[in-house]
Motif scaffolding. Structure first.
Motif, PDB file in Angstrom:
ATOM      1  N   ARG A  88     -43.465  15.367 111.365  1.00 14.56           N
ATOM      2  CA  ARG A  88     -42.377  15.250 110.259  1.00 14.56           C
ATOM      3  C   ARG A  88     -41.619  13.978 110.651  1.00 14.56           C
ATOM      4  O   ARG A  88     -41.303  13.147 109.499  1.00 14.56           O
ATOM      5  CB  ARG A  88     -41.302  16.308 110.603  1.00 14.56           C
ATOM      6  CG  ARG A  88     -40.453  16.799 109.227  1.00 14.56           C
ATOM      7  CD  ARG A  88     -39.510  18.034 109.342  1.00 14.56           C
ATOM      8  NE  ARG A  88     -40.000  18.996 109.682  1.00 14.56           N
ATOM      9  CZ  ARG A  88     -39.572  20.046 110.358  1.00 14.56           C
ATOM     10  NH1 ARG A  88     -38.594  19.953 110.941  1.00 14.56           N
ATOM     11  NH2 ARG A  88     -40.499  21.078 110.757  1.00 14.56           N
ATOM     12  N   VAL A  89     -41.299  13.591 111.980  1.00 13.20           N
ATOM     13  CA  VAL A  89     -40.983  12.169 112.168  1.00 13.20           C
ATOM     14  C   VAL A  89     -41.819  11.160 111.728  1.00 13.20           C
ATOM     15  O   VAL A  89     -41.232  10.154 111.192  1.00 13.20           O
ATOM     16  CB  VAL A  89     -40.330  12.281 113.677  1.00 13.20           C
ATOM     17  CG1 VAL A  89     -40.123  10.762 114.146  1.00 13.20           C
ATOM     18  CG2 VAL A  89     -39.300  13.295 114.034  1.00 13.20           C
ATOM     19  N   GLY A  90     -42.934  11.434 112.039  1.00 14.49           N
ATOM     20  CA  GLY A  90     -43.948  10.202 111.785  1.00 14.49           C
ATOM     21  C   GLY A  90     -44.056  10.107 110.019  1.00 14.49           C
ATOM     22  O   GLY A  90     -44.208   8.980 109.617  1.00 14.49           O
ATOM     23  N   VAL A  91     -44.256  10.939 109.344  1.00 15.88           N
ATOM     24  CA  VAL A  91     -44.272  11.039 108.141  1.00 15.88           C
ATOM     25  C   VAL A  91     -43.020  10.481 107.375  1.00 15.88           C
ATOM     26  O   VAL A  91     -43.080   9.604 106.484  1.00 15.88           O
ATOM     27  CB  VAL A  91     -44.320  12.737 107.379  1.00 15.88           C
ATOM     28  CG1 VAL A  91     -44.114  12.641 105.861  1.00 15.88           C
ATOM     29  CG2 VAL A  91     -45.918  13.070 107.599  1.00 15.88           C
ATOM     30  N   ILE A  92     -41.996  10.756 107.878  1.00 14.53           N
ATOM     31  CA  ILE A  92     -40.630  10.418 107.256  1.00 14.53           C
ATOM     32  C   ILE A  92     -40.556   8.810 107.564  1.00 14.53           C
ATOM     33  O   ILE A  92     -40.113   8.016 106.863  1.00 14.53           O
ATOM     34  CB  ILE A  92     -39.346  10.930 108.010  1.00 14.53           C
ATOM     35  CG1 ILE A  92     -39.342  12.388 107.547  1.00 14.53           C
ATOM     36  CG2 ILE A  92     -38.166  10.193 107.617  1.00 14.53           C
ATOM     37  CD1 ILE A  92     -38.193  13.198 107.968  1.00 14.53           C
ATOM     38  N   ALA A  93     -40.949   8.380 108.787  1.00 13.33           N
ATOM     39  CA  ALA A  93     -41.063   6.877 109.131  1.00 13.33           C
ATOM     40  C   ALA A  93     -42.059   6.073 108.240  1.00 13.33           C
ATOM     41  O   ALA A  93     -41.509   5.117 107.893  1.00 13.33           O
ATOM     42  CB  ALA A  93     -41.578   6.756 110.720  1.00 13.33           C
TER      43      ALA A  93
END
Lengths: 239, 75
Positions: free
Chosen positions: A15-20
């Protein structure tokens, strides 16, 4: 050791990666089409997760991922530092002061990000798998660029596509013959230096510098990693 | 200490216990990629993680991670 995500670290990491990635894509797209201020979104995506991790707010990485990130950061520091010293020397050649040492910030930023990302992926996935994925991605991006540039010119499209083809071939040979693929990539990187006149980068041409960083660095980096990995495998097999 | 001094027997223990990399990773709170990297010798775990792995298999940590004999003094 643990990821501090309540046993569901993988999903939180994704999720963090996708948002970034979404923030970086939106920031770059809006920053270069609407207003340069939107680059703040890209910066948020690039550095926000790292800042939150350093502050202890985000605990989505385990010890292996943290070490890979630290190692990648150290390599980015070395690359950017060495590059800046070379630029200071070449721009100030013949003088005894630092009055002419300006280098575009975007160039240094691009170099740091490319080296950081490449190093992190190679540490995380291992050389063979990372090479395969990096070369496929590189070929896909270049292919998309060719289609967008020459989509209405069939002959030019065909000719330009031939330049992209070696990256897909090398992606597959990287698994079977890492050393030979490494040699081919280093040779290809040397060829791009002359083909795109990248030696102008060292004369301070900003466009050439950016092409040098986005094209030469990933190709030669992957080639050297494969050469090094192939040698280690041979040493391990011999011992 | 050189980088090739460690012999890693984690995969053998994991397979004997019938665990997948994913299951083992979940047991010790890391990612599957971390277990994979340890098994391939690309990453040397912290003492804390090594002890946690040993606890999963109820085995001493030195049975999972073994220092290769020193060639210079023959120990």
């Amino acid at each position: 050791m643990t990821r501090g995500t309540g046993g569901d670290g993988r999903r939180v990491f994704s999720r963090v990666g996708v948002i970034a990635i979404a923030l970086v894509a939106a920031g770059l797209a809006l920053g270069f089409t609407v207003h340069i201020g939107f680059l703040a979104l890209a910066a948020l995506g690039l550095f926000g997760p790292g800042l939150l991790r350093e502050a202890g707010v985000l605990g989505d990485r385990d010890e292996f991922e943290r070490e890979a990130a630290r190692y990648a950061g150290y390599r980015a520091y070395l690359a950017a530092g060495a590059f800046l010293v070379v630029m200071i020397m070449t721009k100030g050649w013949g003088s005894l002061n630092l009055d002419n040492d300006s280098v575009p910030a975007s160039i240094v930023l691009a170099l740091m990000l490319v080296v950081y990302l490449m190093s992190y992926l190679f540490n995380y996935w291992g050389t063979t798998r990372a090479s395969f994925r990096v070369l496929l991605t590189f070929g896909a991006f270049w292919g998309a660029f060719v289609v967008l540039s020459h989509g209405t010119e069939p002959v030019a499209l065909l000719m330009e596509s031939l330049v992209v083809l070696p990256f897909f071939v090398l992606a597959f040979t990287a698994r079977r013959w890492p050393r030979w693929t490494g040699v081919a990539l280093v040779a290809l990187a040397a060829y791009t230096l002359f083909f795109f006149n990248l030696q102008r980068a060292f004369a301070g041409n900003a466009g050439s510098m950016m092409v040098f960083i986005l094209m030469f660095v990933p190709i030669v980096g992957t080639g050297l990693a494969l050469l090094s990995s192939g040698r280690r495998e041979e040493e391990d097999a011999a011992s | 200490m050189r980088g090739t001094d460690l012999r890693i027997h984690l995969k053998r223990f994991r397979l004997s216990a019938g665990l997948t990399q994913e299951q083992l990773a979940e047991r010790v709170g890391v990612t599957r990629q971390t277990i994979l990297s340890i098994e391939k010798g690309r990453y040397k775990p912290s003492i804390e993680l090594a002890l946690a792995l040993a606890r999963v298999f109820d085995a001493p940590v030195e049975s999972l991670f073994e220092l290769a004999p020193d060639e210079e003094d023959g120990t």
